[in-house]
Design an enzyme around this catalytic site. Structure first.
Site, PDB file in Angstrom:
ATOM      1  N   PRO A   2      90.517  39.380  44.158  1.00 46.37           N
ATOM      2  CA  PRO A   2      89.838  39.839  42.954  1.00 46.37           C
ATOM      3  C   PRO A   2      88.325  39.656  43.051  1.00 46.37           C
ATOM      4  O   PRO A   2      87.836  38.706  43.676  1.00 46.37           O
ATOM      5  CB  PRO A   2      90.438  38.945  41.864  1.00 46.37           C
ATOM      6  CG  PRO A   2      91.770  38.551  42.402  1.00 46.37           C
ATOM      7  CD  PRO A   2      91.563  38.394  43.875  1.00 46.37           C
ATOM      8  N   GLU A   3      87.609  40.573  42.438  1.00 47.72           N
ATOM      9  CA  GLU A   3      86.150  40.505  42.451  1.00 47.72           C
ATOM     10  C   GLU A   3      85.669  39.971  41.105  1.00 47.72           C
ATOM     11  O   GLU A   3      86.465  39.667  40.212  1.00 47.72           O
ATOM     12  CB  GLU A   3      85.584  41.880  42.763  1.00 47.72           C
ATOM     13  CG  GLU A   3      86.267  42.514  43.972  1.00 47.72           C
ATOM     14  CD  GLU A   3      85.355  43.328  44.860  1.00 47.72           C
ATOM     15  OE1 GLU A   3      84.143  43.368  44.633  1.00 47.72           O
ATOM     16  OE2 GLU A   3      85.886  43.918  45.834  1.00 47.72           O
ATOM     17  N   LYS A  50      83.353  34.778  40.956  1.00 50.13           N
ATOM     18  CA  LYS A  50      84.798  34.816  41.172  1.00 50.13           C
ATOM     19  C   LYS A  50      85.489  33.549  40.685  1.00 50.13           C
ATOM     20  O   LYS A  50      86.694  33.378  40.882  1.00 50.13           O
ATOM     21  CB  LYS A  50      85.100  35.023  42.653  1.00 50.13           C
ATOM     22  CG  LYS A  50      84.520  36.305  43.233  1.00 50.13           C
ATOM     23  CD  LYS A  50      84.866  36.414  44.710  1.00 50.13           C
ATOM     24  CE  LYS A  50      84.235  37.643  45.338  1.00 50.13           C
ATOM     25  NZ  LYS A  50      84.615  37.798  46.760  1.00 50.13           N
ATOM     26  N   ARG A 251      85.450  40.231  57.240  1.00 49.85           N
ATOM     27  CA  ARG A 251      86.483  41.051  56.630  1.00 49.85           C
ATOM     28  C   ARG A 251      86.369  42.479  57.126  1.00 49.85           C
ATOM     29  O   ARG A 251      85.395  42.875  57.767  1.00 49.85           O
ATOM     30  CB  ARG A 251      86.363  41.032  55.105  1.00 49.85           C
ATOM     31  CG  ARG A 251      86.587  39.660  54.500  1.00 49.85           C
ATOM     32  CD  ARG A 251      87.010  39.766  53.049  1.00 49.85           C
ATOM     33  NE  ARG A 251      86.895  38.443  52.448  1.00 49.85           N
ATOM     34  CZ  ARG A 251      86.201  38.191  51.357  1.00 49.85           C
ATOM     35  NH1 ARG A 251      85.583  39.164  50.725  1.00 49.85           N
ATOM     36  NH2 ARG A 251      86.147  36.968  50.873  1.00 49.85           N
TER      37      ARG A 251
END
Length: 269
Positions: A2-3, A50, A251
């Site tokens: 989640p951002e 976050k 990533r």
């Protein structure tokens, strides 16, 4: 993962907690297994990037969803949708219609610390991208102080700006016409930060994250998750790779090879 906008929305859903008394506490992590908020009222709930925070009297419960975390709410005694062994936090809150049970499953971080230590503990984070008083200039300053870092890594570094995740990183790069491996000194940092703020602010209350302006399924993003699909601008095939780094900064990246040409330092790692 989640951002920042996802945690912002989660915090909004949890505002009902403020002022309610805790009737049961279960923190299912060894270090905090004996922590008990029972009898205390929840003072407030708030997000920062976050991270999610809940204050109970003199202590703060700090959680982070990481990759798999979720929160769910039920009437006390109702069957959980996820298996019990994934629960890391269970809180029951007083309600006239029957206690409300709040369950945090598979949370990547659970921490408890004195409220007086909040600033010292979280001071390493950059400005919150969704703060009402967002400090644009400070984010630009932090990123430009690392001229030899790739812009894709700099945007994802929470010490520069709190809340930007991999999806926003990909979409910001496309909209800026910048390959994520271009060095900070080679790009317009101010433009990237303005795009990040604009995109995240536009999505902060939306149940569907959209960067293209089109909410139809499969059309909400330009490059994120679209490997080998045609670019929505030029029809070149979107490319996927990995940006060098370590830990949370390493990533998958996506880009359009025509709209976002890589710089001379890109080696396709």
């Amino acid at each position: 993962m989640p951002e920042g906008d996802s945690v912002y929305q989660l915090s909004k859903r949890l505002q009902f907690m403020a002022g309610r008394e805790v009737t049961h506490t279960s923190l299912r992590v060894p270090r905090f297994a004996t922590v008990d908020f029972t009898g205390l009222a929840c003072d407030k709930v708030w997000p920062y990037g976050k991270h999610l925070f809940m204050q109970f009297g003199p202590e703060i419960l700090h959680t982070h969803l990481k990759m798999e975390g979720t929160w769910s709410m039920h009437r006390a005694g109702a069957r959980w949708r996820k298996p019990g062994h994934t629960a890391r936090v269970v809180l029951r809150l007083a309600d006239a219609k029957g206690d409300i049970e709040l369950v945090g499953h598979e949370l990547g971080l659970v921490d408890v610390f004195p409220a007086r230590e909040y600033s010292a503990r979280m001071g390493y984070l950059g400005p919150d991208m969704l703060a009402e008083d967002f400090d644009h200039d400070e984010v630009v300053r932090r990123i430009t102080s690392q001229p030899d870092m790739e812009i894709g890594r700099a945007l994802l570094d929470q010490k520069n700006a709190a809340g930007i995740g991999n999806e926003y990183r990909a979409e910001i790069g496309f909209l800026a016409g910048t390959h994520p491996a271009r060095l900070v000194r080679e790009v317009d940092v101010d433009k990237h930060v303005r795009l990040a703020r604009r995109l995240m602010w536009a999505n902060k209350d939306s149940p569907v994250r959209v960067t293209t302006g089109v909410k139809r399924a499969g059309e909400t993003s330009y490059v994120f998750g679209r490997n080998n699909k045609p670019c929505r601008r030029c029809t070149a095939l979107i490319t996927k790779g990995f940006l060098g780094g370590s830990g949370d900064l390493e990533r998958v990246i996506w880009w359009c090879p025509d709209c976002q040409p890589p710089g001379p330092s890109w080696r396709g790692e």
